[in-house]
Design a protein around this motif. Sequence first.
Motif, PDB file in Angstrom:
ATOM      1  N   HIS A  37      -8.326  -8.469   5.262  1.00 23.69           N
ATOM      2  CA  HIS A  37      -6.906  -8.782   5.424  1.00 23.69           C
ATOM      3  C   HIS A  37      -6.599  -9.273   6.835  1.00 23.69           C
ATOM      4  O   HIS A  37      -5.740 -10.142   7.022  1.00 23.69           O
ATOM      5  CB  HIS A  37      -6.060  -7.562   5.063  1.00 23.69           C
ATOM      6  CG  HIS A  37      -6.097  -7.230   3.603  1.00 23.69           C
ATOM      7  ND1 HIS A  37      -7.113  -6.489   3.036  1.00 23.69           N
ATOM      8  CD2 HIS A  37      -5.249  -7.550   2.583  1.00 23.69           C
ATOM      9  CE1 HIS A  37      -6.887  -6.357   1.738  1.00 23.69           C
ATOM     10  NE2 HIS A  37      -5.769  -6.991   1.440  1.00 23.69           N
ATOM     11  N   ASP A  38      -7.280  -8.739   7.840  1.00 22.65           N
ATOM     12  CA  ASP A  38      -7.120  -9.273   9.198  1.00 22.65           C
ATOM     13  C   ASP A  38      -7.516 -10.740   9.238  1.00 22.65           C
ATOM     14  O   ASP A  38      -6.831 -11.583   9.837  1.00 22.65           O
ATOM     15  CB  ASP A  38      -7.994  -8.493  10.186  1.00 22.65           C
ATOM     16  CG  ASP A  38      -7.472  -7.088  10.432  1.00 22.65           C
ATOM     17  OD1 ASP A  38      -6.368  -6.774   9.966  1.00 22.65           O
ATOM     18  OD2 ASP A  38      -8.183  -6.314  11.096  1.00 22.65           O
ATOM     19  N   ASN A  61      -3.843  -3.974   1.553  1.00 22.49           N
ATOM     20  CA  ASN A  61      -4.330  -3.990   2.931  1.00 22.49           C
ATOM     21  C   ASN A  61      -4.417  -2.552   3.435  1.00 22.49           C
ATOM     22  O   ASN A  61      -3.415  -1.931   3.767  1.00 22.49           O
ATOM     23  CB  ASN A  61      -3.382  -4.810   3.813  1.00 22.49           C
ATOM     24  CG  ASN A  61      -3.891  -4.938   5.243  1.00 22.49           C
ATOM     25  OD1 ASN A  61      -4.909  -4.374   5.615  1.00 22.49           O
ATOM     26  ND2 ASN A  61      -3.176  -5.704   6.050  1.00 22.49           N
ATOM     27  N   GLN A 106      -7.607 -12.834   6.813  1.00 22.94           N
ATOM     28  CA  GLN A 106      -6.687 -13.678   6.059  1.00 22.94           C
ATOM     29  C   GLN A 106      -5.647 -14.288   6.997  1.00 22.94           C
ATOM     30  O   GLN A 106      -5.333 -15.481   6.911  1.00 22.94           O
ATOM     31  CB  GLN A 106      -6.003 -12.845   4.969  1.00 22.94           C
ATOM     32  CG  GLN A 106      -5.087 -13.643   4.067  1.00 22.94           C
ATOM     33  CD  GLN A 106      -4.348 -12.756   3.074  1.00 22.94           C
ATOM     34  OE1 GLN A 106      -4.082 -11.582   3.352  1.00 22.94           O
ATOM     35  NE2 GLN A 106      -4.015 -13.302   1.914  1.00 22.94           N
ATOM     36  N   ASN A 143       0.794  -1.221   0.000  1.00 19.94           N
ATOM     37  CA  ASN A 143       0.000   0.000   0.000  1.00 19.94           C
ATOM     38  C   ASN A 143       0.831   1.279   0.000  1.00 19.94           C
ATOM     39  O   ASN A 143       0.285   2.368   0.105  1.00 19.94           O
ATOM     40  CB  ASN A 143      -1.007   0.008   1.157  1.00 19.94           C
ATOM     41  CG  ASN A 143      -0.359  -0.059   2.518  1.00 19.94           C
ATOM     42  OD1 ASN A 143       0.825   0.251   2.686  1.00 19.94           O
ATOM     43  ND2 ASN A 143      -1.124  -0.471   3.514  1.00 19.94           N
ATOM     44  N   THR A 190      -8.283 -10.006  -1.056  1.00 15.56           N
ATOM     45  CA  THR A 190      -6.910 -10.031  -0.542  1.00 15.56           C
ATOM     46  C   THR A 190      -5.882 -10.372  -1.614  1.00 15.56           C
ATOM     47  O   THR A 190      -4.689 -10.140  -1.421  1.00 15.56           O
ATOM     48  CB  THR A 190      -6.766 -11.026   0.624  1.00 15.56           C
ATOM     49  OG1 THR A 190      -7.144 -12.340   0.177  1.00 15.56           O
ATOM     50  CG2 THR A 190      -7.635 -10.609   1.798  1.00 15.56           C
ATOM     51  N   GLY A 240      -8.913  -1.562  -0.616  1.00 18.36           N
ATOM     52  CA  GLY A 240      -8.906  -2.546   0.464  1.00 18.36           C
ATOM     53  C   GLY A 240     -10.060  -2.380   1.428  1.00 18.36           C
ATOM     54  O   GLY A 240     -10.397  -3.309   2.159  1.00 18.36           O
TER      55      GLY A 240
END
Length: 743
Positions: A365-366, A107, A368, A48, A102, A68
């Motif tokens: 993303h968390d 993220n 994931q 990012n 993702t 994201g």
Amino acid sequence: MNAPVKTQRFSRRALLKGGALTVGFALTGLHKAASAQGAAAVPRVLDNKEVDAFLAVNGDGTVTVFCGKVDLGQGLRIAIPQIAAEELGIGIDKIKFVEGDTALTPNQGRTSGSNGIQRGGMQIRQAAATARKALIDLAAKRLNVAPDDLIANGGEVRPKAGGAGIRFTSLIGDRRFDLKLDPKAPLKDPASYTIVGKPLRRPDVASKCIGTATFVHDFRLPNMQHARVIRPPAIGATLISVDENSIKKFPGVKVVRIKDFLAVVGEDEWTTERAARTLRAQWSDWSGLPAQDRLADTMRADSGSTEQSLVTKGTLVAPQPRNAKKLAASYFWPMQSHGSIGPSCAVADVRADAATIWTASQGMHDNQVTYARFLGLPKDKVRLIYLEGSGCFGMNGHEDAAADAAILSRAVGRPVRVQWSRADEHGWDPKGPPQLLGITGVVGADGQILDWRTDMWIAQTTKGLLNIPLLGPQAAGLDNIVGLNTGLISQNGDPPYAADHIKVVVHWLKEAPLRPAPLRSPGKPANCFAVESFIDELAAAAGIDPIEFRLRSLKNPRGIELIKRVATMMKWQTRPSPGADTNAAVARGRGMSYVHYKHSETFVAMGMEVAVERASGKIKVERVVCAHDCGQIINPDGVRAQVEGSILQTLSRVLLEEVKFDRSRVLSVDWSSYPIMRFSDVPKLDIDLVDRPTEPPLGAGEAACAAVGAALANAVYDAAGVRLRTVPFTPERVKAELNSKAS
């Protein structure tokens, strides 16, 4: 009207194929990314800090924005493209939008805390500004002119003085920028905006209205099975035995048991649902919950709590003036469910070496990281793809349903869809935690706040916890995170007004009665309910009008402006509360509250006009007035919808909502036992949006929630002369207060 933004949708097969075929190779210093669909050059850069993580200029003249953050209904699918289109100087119809994947999007953190625009959108604005500067620099070299002589507009870079330009596609179409986000890249002057600040239509509304939108509940995969998870009759019960023969009459249905995790999986949904209802299982007894009717006392008396001073301002002066008045009050906010209208759902396809999960979670993303952990897979082999659900505003059952689906897909070796029931959602979703606040204060006859102390009893979030402990992995004995996640619930425990001395002390509780999770505007509705109610109590003790009392001690000019706007909108008559006719059969009154959200973000002033029916104790909210300042407004229709939604959802929470439980389980597992506000109870809403184009956007998804409880409580006091300090304000509670006042 601009054409709607295009939300890019990819089939799973096309995405996996694209992932396999995506290559990067040098091309005059830039990299070309192949796309399986040919509609967009998908950047495989997910850092990012890189422009390519957010933007791709496609060969057909469109630009794909990779976000994201996800649109939970708050309008990011139009607002984020507005930001990007404005900075790039292209039409909104040229933007394609990809969200919450993702494998494709960077993220940008969980979509929470009203940060979709103020953080996520601003990253994309800076990426677009960096890209615009790079395009101008490339064109300047080709045209052999100074960059300052060029302008990017309409998908091309051309001389400011006129003449032929160079299209973005010729400069960088289907290739990478290979640039870091430049924090110094110049942003456009808000005075030149043609897209930001306009009420452009959301691209998702039409399909939702005619029933063609695809929610996660509608998503299907080839060879997919349906599953139902069977929860225990008590929260801490363990599974003793299962009678698989009890469902032999249901063809194709299989029982899956992994330790205390129990489910049935079948070929069609209805057969699987009937089998789940029929399956006989024996569970252990468990009764570890506290007594609900003594919950506030239990919290206050918790010997394991840790005390921390959060705020200390000024000096306590002694002795106090002889005409000063000292007050003390306690306020309680109960556990509440997210109350999603549609129960949670998810689909997962887990193979031996990789997993793909379709979910409506706010934290792609968390999760994931979390799902890779309990599946025992590398993080980059677990892919989460966002599909919209029924709304949650926090962490409801979406994460749990996705974990259930992943566990079951791995167990049966096929894609699995898990659909929760209403009883699952109300009974097992993580709850907004209870909050107890005690406030003492001293006010002088002139309205000066001489002393203020807030004591808060709240559950503490476990340090470093990104998610919530998930039901499925916990029951199955998998590698599951442990601890509490309540969100930032200690903010706004101190008043925004000047006082000689202010102290806020929090008593951190190590446990919560039920599994907690952030619920919209975590903690702030309860804290501001207490703080702004107590401000009114001080004003009444001093015999001063509530608005005048606030304006005497408020220093922030933006807050002062909002309070004055509310007073004007309500045609506020200056007088102390309560009103003169508190004993009327239907008593009417007005109240207000104010919050500077987190003391650093959005400003909200709110007024209410209510009627209290003495015979029944019923409160009718007749009108809500709200002045709202969230800085720069990207899309006023989106902000207005967020403010209206915040007000209505929190009115429901304040008037009706409370999780009921006994010593073993949640009892309020349907809409009868956990009612929410109906359309017939919606009051008139007057919203005044203050747009500040030159100020940073501060977020609109939560702040208005915080002002609701106190505005309502203060209006009830003004109408009927009784103080409501425990949520929800049910007719029974109101009637009890009225009877206590009369005796």
